[in-house]
Motif scaffolding. Structure first.
Motif, PDB file in Angstrom:
ATOM      1  N   ASP A  75       0.934  -1.319  -0.013  1.00 51.63           N
ATOM      2  CA  ASP A  75       0.173  -0.205  -0.119  1.00 51.63           C
ATOM      3  C   ASP A  75       0.924   1.269  -0.008  1.00 51.63           C
ATOM      4  OD1 ASP A  75      -2.368  -1.401  -0.221  1.00 51.63           O
ATOM      5  OD2 ASP A  75      -2.709  -1.142   2.173  1.00 51.63           O
ATOM      6  N   ASP A  76       1.883   1.238   0.782  1.00 51.70           N
ATOM      7  CA  ASP A  76       2.901   2.433   0.690  1.00 51.70           C
ATOM      8  C   ASP A  76       3.708   2.523  -0.556  1.00 51.70           C
ATOM      9  OD1 ASP A  76       2.297   3.049   3.237  1.00 51.70           O
ATOM     10  OD2 ASP A  76       3.682   1.822   4.078  1.00 51.70           O
ATOM     11  N   GLN A  77       3.972   1.543  -1.099  1.00 49.98           N
ATOM     12  CA  GLN A  77       4.668   1.482  -2.559  1.00 49.98           C
ATOM     13  C   GLN A  77       3.673   2.117  -3.602  1.00 49.98           C
ATOM     14  OE1 GLN A  77       6.228  -2.320  -3.753  1.00 49.98           O
ATOM     15  NE2 GLN A  77       6.435  -2.912  -1.626  1.00 49.98           N
ATOM     16  N   ARG A  78       2.516   1.730  -3.548  1.00 53.56           N
ATOM     17  CA  ARG A  78       1.513   2.144  -4.253  1.00 53.56           C
ATOM     18  C   ARG A  78       1.215   3.639  -4.261  1.00 53.56           C
ATOM     19  NH1 ARG A  78      -1.270  -1.961  -4.562  1.00 53.56           N
ATOM     20  NH2 ARG A  78      -2.075  -1.868  -2.482  1.00 53.56           N
ATOM     21  N   TRP A  79       1.216   4.106  -2.910  1.00 54.28           N
ATOM     22  CA  TRP A  79       0.815   5.556  -2.514  1.00 54.28           C
ATOM     23  C   TRP A  79       1.997   6.468  -3.157  1.00 54.28           C
ATOM     24  CZ3 TRP A  79       3.842   8.772   0.553  1.00 54.28           C
ATOM     25  CH2 TRP A  79       3.290   9.834   0.632  1.00 54.28           C
ATOM     26  N   ILE A  80       3.298   5.927  -2.863  1.00 54.63           N
ATOM     27  CA  ILE A  80       4.306   6.881  -3.551  1.00 54.63           C
ATOM     28  C   ILE A  80       4.278   6.889  -5.086  1.00 54.63           C
ATOM     29  CG2 ILE A  80       6.780   6.549  -3.973  1.00 54.63           C
ATOM     30  CD1 ILE A  80       6.996   5.410  -1.014  1.00 54.63           C
ATOM     31  N   VAL A  81       3.917   5.791  -5.882  1.00 53.56           N
ATOM     32  CA  VAL A  81       3.877   5.875  -7.366  1.00 53.56           C
ATOM     33  C   VAL A  81       2.525   6.604  -7.706  1.00 53.56           C
ATOM     34  CG1 VAL A  81       3.195   4.358  -9.198  1.00 53.56           C
ATOM     35  CG2 VAL A  81       5.076   3.567  -7.423  1.00 53.56           C
ATOM     36  N   PRO A  86       3.920  11.829  -8.247  1.00 53.21           N
ATOM     37  CA  PRO A  86       3.138  12.936  -9.216  1.00 53.21           C
ATOM     38  C   PRO A  86       2.899  14.199  -8.430  1.00 53.21           C
ATOM     39  CG  PRO A  86       1.946  10.670  -9.223  1.00 53.21           C
ATOM     40  CD  PRO A  86       2.993  10.550  -8.237  1.00 53.21           C
ATOM     41  N   ARG A  87       2.581  14.119  -7.355  1.00 53.88           N
ATOM     42  CA  ARG A  87       2.429  15.395  -6.754  1.00 53.88           C
ATOM     43  C   ARG A  87       3.783  16.374  -6.504  1.00 53.88           C
ATOM     44  NH1 ARG A  87       0.563  15.768  -1.052  1.00 53.88           N
ATOM     45  NH2 ARG A  87       1.022  13.646  -0.856  1.00 53.88           N
ATOM     46  N   ALA A  88       4.855  15.734  -6.283  1.00 53.91           N
ATOM     47  CA  ALA A  88       6.102  16.264  -5.976  1.00 53.91           C
ATOM     48  C   ALA A  88       6.702  16.719  -7.493  1.00 53.91           C
ATOM     49  CB  ALA A  88       7.092  15.255  -5.632  1.00 53.91           C
ATOM     50  N   VAL A  89       6.189  16.036  -8.780  1.00 54.40           N
ATOM     51  CA  VAL A  89       6.634  16.493  -9.989  1.00 54.40           C
ATOM     52  C   VAL A  89       5.716  17.974 -10.392  1.00 54.40           C
ATOM     53  CG1 VAL A  89       6.635  15.963 -12.407  1.00 54.40           C
ATOM     54  CG2 VAL A  89       7.507  14.365 -10.758  1.00 54.40           C
ATOM     55  N   ARG A 113      10.840  -1.561  -7.804  1.00 55.31           N
ATOM     56  CA  ARG A 113       9.433  -1.749  -8.177  1.00 55.31           C
ATOM     57  C   ARG A 113       8.721  -0.511  -8.326  1.00 55.31           C
ATOM     58  NH1 ARG A 113       7.022  -5.524  -4.227  1.00 55.31           N
ATOM     59  NH2 ARG A 113       8.402  -6.982  -5.297  1.00 55.31           N
ATOM     60  N   ILE A 114       9.110   0.363  -7.163  1.00 54.01           N
ATOM     61  CA  ILE A 114       8.299   1.574  -7.212  1.00 54.01           C
ATOM     62  C   ILE A 114       8.662   2.392  -8.336  1.00 54.01           C
ATOM     63  CG2 ILE A 114       8.227   3.852  -5.889  1.00 54.01           C
ATOM     64  CD1 ILE A 114       8.537   2.059  -3.310  1.00 54.01           C
ATOM     65  N   THR A 115       9.946   2.549  -8.619  1.00 49.86           N
ATOM     66  CA  THR A 115      10.679   3.549  -9.463  1.00 49.86           C
ATOM     67  C   THR A 115      10.409   2.827 -10.907  1.00 49.86           C
ATOM     68  OG1 THR A 115      12.895   2.190  -9.629  1.00 49.86           O
ATOM     69  CG2 THR A 115      12.696   4.115  -8.253  1.00 49.86           C
ATOM     70  N   ASP A 116      10.119   1.770 -11.203  1.00 49.23           N
ATOM     71  CA  ASP A 116       9.923   1.130 -12.356  1.00 49.23           C
ATOM     72  C   ASP A 116       8.296   1.340 -12.744  1.00 49.23           C
ATOM     73  OD1 ASP A 116      12.467  -0.019 -12.618  1.00 49.23           O
ATOM     74  OD2 ASP A 116      11.713  -2.129 -12.196  1.00 49.23           O
ATOM     75  N   GLN A 117       7.546   1.495 -11.851  1.00 46.87           N
ATOM     76  CA  GLN A 117       6.057   1.827 -12.176  1.00 46.87           C
ATOM     77  C   GLN A 117       5.855   3.360 -12.235  1.00 46.87           C
ATOM     78  OE1 GLN A 117       3.507  -0.011  -9.286  1.00 46.87           O
ATOM     79  NE2 GLN A 117       4.910  -1.593  -8.861  1.00 46.87           N
ATOM     80  N   LEU A 118       6.727   4.211 -11.898  1.00 42.93           N
ATOM     81  CA  LEU A 118       6.509   5.639 -12.078  1.00 42.93           C
ATOM     82  C   LEU A 118       6.327   6.043 -13.382  1.00 42.93           C
ATOM     83  CD1 LEU A 118       9.128   6.918  -9.621  1.00 42.93           C
ATOM     84  CD2 LEU A 118       6.693   6.895  -9.167  1.00 42.93           C
ATOM     85  N   PRO A 119       5.064   6.663 -13.590  1.00 41.70           N
ATOM     86  CA  PRO A 119       4.559   7.149 -15.023  1.00 41.70           C
ATOM     87  C   PRO A 119       5.472   8.316 -15.383  1.00 41.70           C
ATOM     88  CG  PRO A 119       2.981   7.767 -13.561  1.00 41.70           C
ATOM     89  CD  PRO A 119       3.963   7.073 -12.671  1.00 41.70           C
TER      90      PRO A 119
END
Length: 140
Positions: A75-81, A86-89, A113-119
């Protein structure tokens, strides 16, 4: 109680049991993660403070030292992604992130896994050497 002392080019912005956030005069934010179990509330607090510092300082680069950070729950991984990056960008222009590689293999996998999922991800690289990470972070 001992006072926290930092070099003159570093300023402690925030800390809790999970991490310390340091504003570096060279032009970036550093997150030093502590070796403790990660609770979602504290994780959100840390990243919320990072957003505030980025916004207030105009900085857009982060050096995150994951060497001692425990693995993140899904859940925390998903929240970051889906939320935090997206908010930070969007809100802060987050553009470049240097990540010090975790010692723990599970942490390494969850970080990847987190960095690979970032749009629309900022440019992120992993490092084993803090000086190389800082040098890369400050390029360009």
């Amino acid at each position: 109680m001992l006072a926290l002392r930092y070099p003159t080019h570093e300023s402690l912005y925030f800390h809790n049991s999970l991490a310390s956030i340091i504003e570096h005069s060279f032009g970036y934010v550093r997150i030093d993660w502590h070796p403790v179990v990660i609770r979602s509330g504290e994780l959100h607090e840390v990243y919320g403070q990072v957003l505030t510092l980025l916004r207030e300082s105009g900085l857009n680069r982060i050096l995150s030292d994951h060497q001692l950070r425990a693995p993140l729950m899904p859940d925390d991984q998903r929240w970051i992604v889906t939320d935090w990056v997206p908010r930070a960008v969007r809100e802060c222009g987050y553009a470049r992130g240097a990540l010090m590689q975790a010692h723990d293999v599970i942490s390494q996998l969850t970080n990847r896994r987190i960095t690979d999922q970032l749009p629309d991800r900022p440019l992120i690289r992993y490092f084993d050497d803090l000086h190389l990470a800082e040098r890369w972070l400050l390029e360009a």
